[in-house]
Write a protein that holds these residues in place. Structure first.
Motif, mmCIF file in Angstrom:
data_model
loop_
_atom_site.group_PDB
_atom_site.id
_atom_site.type_symbol
_atom_site.label_atom_id
_atom_site.label_comp_id
_atom_site.label_asym_id
_atom_site.label_seq_id
_atom_site.Cartn_x
_atom_site.Cartn_y
_atom_site.Cartn_z
ATOM 1 N N ASP A 1 -11.821 -8.638 23.439
ATOM 2 C CA ASP A 1 -12.396 -9.962 23.186
ATOM 3 C C ASP A 1 -13.603 -9.932 22.260
ATOM 4 O O ASP A 1 -13.975 -10.950 21.670
ATOM 5 N N GLY A 2 -14.229 -8.744 22.106
ATOM 6 C CA GLY A 2 -15.340 -8.645 21.179
ATOM 7 C C GLY A 2 -14.945 -8.961 19.748
ATOM 8 O O GLY A 2 -15.795 -9.355 18.941
ATOM 9 N N VAL A 3 -13.651 -8.823 19.422
ATOM 10 C CA VAL A 3 -13.170 -9.120 18.075
ATOM 11 C C VAL A 3 -13.149 -10.628 17.845
ATOM 12 O O VAL A 3 -13.759 -11.146 16.908
ATOM 13 N N VAL A 4 -12.443 -11.367 18.698
ATOM 14 C CA VAL A 4 -12.312 -12.815 18.488
ATOM 15 C C VAL A 4 -13.580 -13.570 18.862
ATOM 16 O O VAL A 4 -13.786 -14.703 18.420
ATOM 17 N N GLU A 5 -14.453 -12.952 19.666
ATOM 18 C CA GLU A 5 -15.699 -13.619 20.051
ATOM 19 C C GLU A 5 -16.875 -13.209 19.171
ATOM 20 O O GLU A 5 -18.020 -13.566 19.455
#
Length: 392
Positions: free
Chosen positions: A330-334
């Motif tokens: 989720d660090g990518v899309v967030e």
């Protein structure tokens, strides 16, 4: 509470520097009466010689002397030991010079004529400050040593975690590449490539809540268990249920949870079987249509509560040679820009569309993460991991 060390004047070594022999004798007698160990010097030159060969806790020095002044004594004392406390003795008309001495490192000053009580009080205060600074220095040294030990352990932990995360796998039917950047050097993201045989590969991405050593240790233990489960539990949904059972048995009392996405790639039948637990949707990019299909998580987060086996489900999706499968944390899309804009799933899809075709999977994964980092224009707010699988 730390034990308070009793005040013992005999433990302190004092140096009296005064060119007036009568005044010097008075100071020495007062301080020896107070039980201090006292050295004496009749000039600045004699004081510097004593400071060269002996450690002094407190120096009481006249400001005005024939050759070397009290400032010279001050500079010599604190250059040898920055914690040495220097008290300057001066005439009332030279108070300005004494104030200058304090700006340059002196602890206090006394004006002539010096009252015995004032001398005793200021020397005792200087000794207290000296002891406090020594204790502080000892604590700082111990803290620095402890910090150095932690840094060594963190470096080793990062090296161990890095060695556990695969970076690439290539065969005639699939090319997999992974790029992982932990936010603080050690994180809770993890990826795994489990090769059953030339026709079957399991791709897994895991994200433990939190960062640092606790998250890294937990995710390493979880991945060890996950690899064990895949040996005997080929169905992704069944594997997630068993992983949740293991988590609840072993780590139910921790405040940590984890999300996971696993995709079974049947390279012979060109079929993907997938199951996710509260993890961001995987993406299948179709080379023919230039579009995306989402592989959404169907199950609850791992580690929150025990769940019936039947509640865990999986899905299936067929692919064509030339398609690309992407799993990420989720660090990518967030990822958030400096202006507060979130990259989001659509932003990630735009990044993916910009990638050059025909590159190795690990090159594509690294390029995507590089664009994510450039989007933030600042430090990452979370661990980021990207797995790219080019299906042939």
């Amino acid at each position: 509470m730390a034990e308070i060390t009793p005040y013992r004047p005999a433990e302190f070594s004092l140096l009296v520097v005064e060119d007036d022999p009568h005044l010097r004798r008075l100071f020495v007698e007062i301080l020896r009466r107070d039980a201090y160990h006292v050295l004496e010097a009749e000039s600045g030159e004699a004081a510097l010689a004593i400071l060269e060969r002996a450690a002094c806790d407190v120096v009481i020095s006249d400001m005005q002397m024939l050759q070397l002044s009290g400032l010279d004594v001050l500079h010599a004392a604190i250059s040898k030991d920055a914690n040495t406390q220097v008290i300057i003795v001066t005439g009332f008309a030279s108070v300005g010079t004494a104030v200058r001495a304090m700006r340059e490192g002196a602890y206090e000053y006394l004006t002539k004529p010096v009252q015995p009580e004032a001398l005793s009080v200021k020397v005792r205060n200087a000794c207290d400050r000296r002891r406090l600074l020594q204790t502080l220095a000892q604590h700082e040294a111990a803290l620095a040593a402890h910090h150095e030990m932690i840094e060594r352990d963190l470096l080793l932990a990062r090296q161990v975690q890095t060695s556990l995360v695969p970076t690439t796998f290539t065969s005639a039917l699939i090319d997999v590449g992974i790029t992982y950047i932990p936010m603080i050097g050690l994180g809770g993201d993890f990826a795994d490539i489990h090769v059953v045989d030339e026709n079957k590969v399991y791709l897994t991405v895991i994200d433990v809540t939190g960062h640092g050593i606790a998250a890294a240790l937990l995710v390493s233990r979880i991945c060890h268990e996950w690899r064990r489960l895949l040996q005997s539990t080929p169905d992704p949904a069944e594997g997630l249920w068993q992983l949740n059972e293991f988590f609840m048995r072993s780590f139910a009392d921790t405040p940590l949870f984890l999300t996971i996405m696993v995709v079974e790639c049947d390279l012979k039948t060109k079929m993907l079987r997938f199951a996710g637990s509260a993890h961001p949707a995987a993406l299948l990019w179709h080379s023919a249509s230039q579009g995306f299909t989402r592989l959404d998580s169907q199950n609850a987060i791992i580690g929150f509560a025990r769940t019936e086996r039947s509640a865990f489900r999986s899905g299936c999706l067929r692919y064509q040679p030339g398609d690309t499968l992407l799993l990420y944390t989720d660090g990518v899309v967030e990822a958030e820009s400096r202006e507060g804009k979130i990259l989001g799933l659509q932003g990630l899809q735009r990044v993916i569309r910009r990638q050059q075709r025909g590159e190795e999977a690990r090159t594509t994964a690294a390029s995507i993460i590089r664009e994510v980092v450039e989007f933030t224009h600042t430090e990452l707010g979370d661990d980021v991991l990207m797995m790219v699988a080019q299906l042939r």
